[in-house]
Design a protein around this motif. Structure first.
Motif, PDB file in Angstrom:
ATOM      1  N   PRO A  82       0.822  -1.228   0.000  1.00  0.00           N
ATOM      2  CA  PRO A  82       0.000   0.000   0.000  1.00  0.00           C
ATOM      3  C   PRO A  82       0.843   1.260   0.000  1.00  0.00           C
ATOM      4  CG  PRO A  82       0.097  -0.930   2.203  1.00  0.00           C
ATOM      5  CD  PRO A  82       0.834  -1.905   1.296  1.00  0.00           C
ATOM      6  N   PHE A  83       2.136   1.132  -0.227  1.00  0.00           N
ATOM      7  CA  PHE A  83       3.007   2.306  -0.288  1.00  0.00           C
ATOM      8  C   PHE A  83       4.149   2.005  -1.235  1.00  0.00           C
ATOM      9  CE2 PHE A  83       4.485  -0.366   3.203  1.00  0.00           C
ATOM     10  CZ  PHE A  83       5.834  -0.491   2.916  1.00  0.00           C
ATOM     11  N   ASP A  84       4.798   3.073  -1.700  1.00  0.00           N
ATOM     12  CA  ASP A  84       5.969   2.952  -2.562  1.00  0.00           C
ATOM     13  C   ASP A  84       7.207   2.929  -1.666  1.00  0.00           C
ATOM     14  OD1 ASP A  84       8.186   3.321  -4.174  1.00  0.00           O
ATOM     15  OD2 ASP A  84       7.146   4.622  -5.591  1.00  0.00           O
ATOM     16  N   PRO A  85       7.904   1.777  -1.550  1.00  0.00           N
ATOM     17  CA  PRO A  85       9.054   1.702  -0.633  1.00  0.00           C
ATOM     18  C   PRO A  85      10.116   2.754  -0.923  1.00  0.00           C
ATOM     19  CG  PRO A  85       8.441  -0.484  -1.408  1.00  0.00           C
ATOM     20  CD  PRO A  85       7.641   0.502  -2.224  1.00  0.00           C
ATOM     21  N   ASP A  86      10.409   2.979  -2.217  1.00  0.00           N
ATOM     22  CA  ASP A  86      11.434   3.975  -2.542  1.00  0.00           C
ATOM     23  C   ASP A  86      10.991   5.370  -2.135  1.00  0.00           C
ATOM     24  OD1 ASP A  86      13.060   2.029  -3.605  1.00  0.00           O
ATOM     25  OD2 ASP A  86      12.354   2.293  -5.647  1.00  0.00           O
ATOM     26  N   GLU A  94       7.409   5.315   9.955  1.00  0.00           N
ATOM     27  CA  GLU A  94       7.730   3.928  10.305  1.00  0.00           C
ATOM     28  C   GLU A  94       6.455   3.147  10.607  1.00  0.00           C
ATOM     29  OE1 GLU A  94      10.040   0.655  10.691  1.00  0.00           O
ATOM     30  OE2 GLU A  94      10.618   2.641   9.969  1.00  0.00           O
ATOM     31  N   LYS A  95       5.475   3.815  11.243  1.00  0.00           N
ATOM     32  CA  LYS A  95       4.210   3.146  11.552  1.00  0.00           C
ATOM     33  C   LYS A  95       3.470   2.800  10.266  1.00  0.00           C
ATOM     34  CE  LYS A  95      -0.172   3.742  14.026  1.00  0.00           C
ATOM     35  NZ  LYS A  95      -1.003   4.671  14.811  1.00  0.00           N
ATOM     36  N   ARG A  96       3.453   3.772   9.295  1.00  0.00           N
ATOM     37  CA  ARG A  96       2.806   3.501   8.025  1.00  0.00           C
ATOM     38  C   ARG A  96       3.455   2.309   7.327  1.00  0.00           C
ATOM     39  NH1 ARG A  96       3.727   9.018   5.936  1.00  0.00           N
ATOM     40  NH2 ARG A  96       4.019   7.988   3.943  1.00  0.00           N
ATOM     41  N   LYS A  97       4.799   2.309   7.381  1.00  0.00           N
ATOM     42  CA  LYS A  97       5.526   1.209   6.749  1.00  0.00           C
ATOM     43  C   LYS A  97       5.208  -0.106   7.436  1.00  0.00           C
ATOM     44  CE  LYS A  97      10.231  -0.278   5.631  1.00  0.00           C
ATOM     45  NZ  LYS A  97      11.662   0.087   5.690  1.00  0.00           N
ATOM     46  N   THR A  98       5.208  -0.101   8.794  1.00  0.00           N
ATOM     47  CA  THR A  98       4.949  -1.325   9.550  1.00  0.00           C
ATOM     48  C   THR A  98       3.547  -1.843   9.281  1.00  0.00           C
ATOM     49  OG1 THR A  98       6.474  -0.617  11.298  1.00  0.00           O
ATOM     50  CG2 THR A  98       4.869  -2.317  11.859  1.00  0.00           C
ATOM     51  N   GLU A  99       2.566  -0.928   9.292  1.00  0.00           N
ATOM     52  CA  GLU A  99       1.188  -1.340   9.037  1.00  0.00           C
ATOM     53  C   GLU A  99       1.028  -1.845   7.606  1.00  0.00           C
ATOM     54  OE1 GLU A  99      -1.015   2.142   9.987  1.00  0.00           O
ATOM     55  OE2 GLU A  99      -1.044   1.743  12.160  1.00  0.00           O
ATOM     56  N   GLY A 100       1.720  -1.159   6.642  1.00  0.00           N
ATOM     57  CA  GLY A 100       1.651  -1.605   5.253  1.00  0.00           C
ATOM     58  C   GLY A 100       2.238  -2.984   5.070  1.00  0.00           C
ATOM     59  N   LEU A 101       3.385  -3.223   5.726  1.00  0.00           N
ATOM     60  CA  LEU A 101       4.012  -4.541   5.627  1.00  0.00           C
ATOM     61  C   LEU A 101       3.143  -5.606   6.282  1.00  0.00           C
ATOM     62  CD1 LEU A 101       7.760  -3.657   6.359  1.00  0.00           C
ATOM     63  CD2 LEU A 101       6.733  -4.223   4.169  1.00  0.00           C
TER      64      LEU A 101
END
Length: 421
Positions: free
Chosen positions: A142-146, A312-319
Motif C-alpha cells: 500500500p506504499f511505494d518503498p522507494d 515507520e508506523k505507516r511502513k509497519t502497518e503496510g508490511l
C-alpha cells in the motif's frame, strides 16, 4: 493456465550442436563436464523466452563455424521458436497448440509468461538493496518503498540539521553565566544615572546652603543681642532687625529639619558600575535569545521524530497488511528479513526455501525454473528443491558438473550423450 516445457530442441545455439530434451519429473538434471554445453541448454530456455534482454546479454548466440541457430520450446499451449542468423539479431514466432501464429509474439510472452525462467539461487547472491527490489516487485504494497525511504531520509536529514543546531545552541548557552534575576531586562542609560546624581547633588547643595545661611543668621542674632546692650540709641532698629533675623532663622531651621538628605554613595556606586551592569544585561538578553532558539529547535526535533515514527508506523502497518509469497518474509531499511532477522543470517536451508518460493511466485504461469551452478547444492538442498517443485508442480532445470551419477541429461561436445536420461 500453467505452462511447463514439454520439449526443448536446440541447434547450433552457443555450444550446442543438435539437442532434443523431453523432460520428465519435476527436476531436470543437465550434467556434463565443463565446456560441453550444459549451461547452453539452460541459456537456450532463457534466450527463447526473454527476447531483447537475452539478446543483449548474449554476444554470440550461434555456434562457432555455423551460419544459423534455432531454439524451439514446446510449452503445451504454446510453441516458441527463436532463430538467429549471422545477418540478424534473431526472429521469434509463437504458435498456439492448434498451429495459429501470433502477430506480436514477444508481447504475448511478456503478458502470458511474465518473469520467465528464474534462477532461485540468484536471489541469495543479490545485494541487500536488489533483494528488496526483487521482493517488492512480487508484493502489492500500500506504499511505494522507494518514495517512503526518500521521505524518511528527507525528514531524517532535516532532523539531523535541527539537532546540529540544538548542539550548537546548547554549547552557546553553556558559555553564558547562570541567569541573574537582579539584573534589569534592559541596559541602563549612563546619562540617566548622571542626571539623577546631579539632581541629588544640587538638592543636597541647597540643603548645605540653607544650613550655612542658618548658621550665619545665628551669628547675626548673637551680634544683634550684643548690640542691644550697648546700642540703645539704635534699639528700635536693632529690634526690628532682630525680629526679622529670628523669623528668618526659624524658617530656615524648619526647612533644614524637614529636609531629608539623599545618600549619593549608592548612586555613585551604581554610576561606577553602569557599564558592568549593561554588559550583564546584554549578556542576559543574548542568553534568553539562545535559550528561546534552543527551545524552538528542540520542539522542531521532537516534531520531526514524531513524523519519522509516523512514517515507520505507516511502513509497519503496510508490511503487516501485505501478502508476501513466503510467511515471515518482510524487509526493512537494511534489506530483506525472514522471521524478524536479516535474510543473510537465516540458515542455508531457509534461504533456499525462500528463494525458491520467490522464484515460483514470480513465475505463476510458466512453472519453469533454471538453476545454474547446481553442483554447489548438497543433497539436503537438492531434496528441498525437489520437494518444493513436486509440491507446487514446478519444473526445475538444474545444471550440474559431471555425470550426476548417470541421472539426467549428460552433455558431451554439444549433444546429449546416448543412454542418458
Amino acid at each position: 493456465m500453467t505452462l511447463q516445457i514439454v520439449s526443448l530442441k536446440a541447434e547450433n545455439y552457443k555450444r550446442l550442436k543438435a539437442v532434443q530434451i523431453n523432460p520428465e519429473g519435476n527436476v531436470v538434471f543437465v550434467g556434463g563436464r565443463n565446456a560441453q554445453g550444459k549451461t547452453s541448454v539452460l541459456d537456450a530456455i532463457w534466450a527463447a523466452l526473454a527476447g531483447g534482454e537475452a539478446s543483449r546479454a548474449t554476444q554470440q548466440p550461434i555456434r562457432e563455424g555455423q551460419d544459423s541457430a534455432v531454439v524451439r520450446l514446446d510449452l503445451g499451449d504454446y510453441v516458441v521458436t527463436r532463430r538467429w542468423t549471422n545477418d540478424d539479431a534473431g526472429t521469434l514466432t509463437v504458435e498456439s497448440a492448434d498451429g495459429a501464429k501470433y502477430s506480436s509474439p514477444q508481447k504475448l510472452l511478456d503478458e502470458v509468461i511474465g518473469t520467465r525462467a528464474f534462477d532461485p539461487l540468484a536471489f541469495t547472491r543479490l545485494s541487500a538493496k536488489d533483494q528488496v527490489a526483487a521482493l517488492t516487485s512480487l508484493v502489492d504494497l500500500p506504499f511505494d518503498p522507494d518514495e517512503l525511504t526518500r521521505e524518511a531520509k528527507g525528514v531524517f536529514d532535516t532532523r539531523t540539521e535541527v539537532n546540529r543546531d540544538v548542539k550548537r545552541l546548547e554549547g552557546q548557552l553553556a558559555g553564558f553565566p547562570r541567569a541573574d534575576e537582579t539584573i534589569p531586562d534592559v541596559e541602563v542609560a549612563a546619562a540617566d544615572v548622571v542626571a539623577e546624581f546631579e539632581t541629588a547633588r544640587q538638592h543636597n547643595a541647597r540643603i548645605d546652603e540653607l544650613d550655612l545661611r542658618a548658621r550665619l543668621a545665628e551669628d547675626d542674632q548673637f551680634r544683634a543681642e550684643d548690640e542691644v546692650g550697648r546700642l540703645e540709641r539704635e534699639l528700635d532698629a536693632a529690634r526690628t532687625f532682630l525680629a526679622r533675623a529670628e523669623s528668618v532663622v526659624e524658617d530656615l531651621l524648619k526647612q533644614v529639619e524637614s529636609a531629608e538628605r539623599i545618600d549619593t554613595s549608592e548612586i555613585s556606586e551604581r554610576l561606577a558600575k553602569v557599564e558592568e551592569t549593561n554588559a550583564k544585561v546584554r549578556e542576559q538578553v543574548q542568553r534568553r535569545a539562545v535559550a528561546d532558539e534552543l527551545s524552538i529547535r528542540k520542539e522542531r526535533s521532537a516534531q520531526l521524530t514524531v513524523k519519522l515514527n509516523e512514517i515507520e508506523k505507516r511502513k509497519t502497518e503496510g508490511l503487516a497488511a501485505a501478502e508476501f509469497p513466503v510467511g515471515g518474509l518482510s524487509f526493512d531499511s537494511d534489506g530483506v528479513t525472514f522471521n524478524g532477522i536479516a535474510f543473510s543470517q537465516a540458515s542455508a536451508a531457509e534461504q533456499l526455501r525462500v528463494s525458491v518460493a520467490l522464484a515460483m511466485a514470480a513465475n505463476p504461469k510458466l512453472r519453469v525454473l533454471r538453476i545454474l551452478d547446481g553442483s554447489l547444492l548438497d543433497s539436503d538442498s537438492l531434496k528441498i528443491i525437489s520437494d518444493l517443485a513436486s509440491e507446487h508442480s514446478y519444473q526445475v532445470w538444474l545444471e550440474v558438473v559431471g555425470d550426476n551419477g548417470g541421472v539426467g541429461f549428460i552433455l558431451e561436445d554439444g549433444s546429449v550423450k546416448e543412454g542418458t536420461a
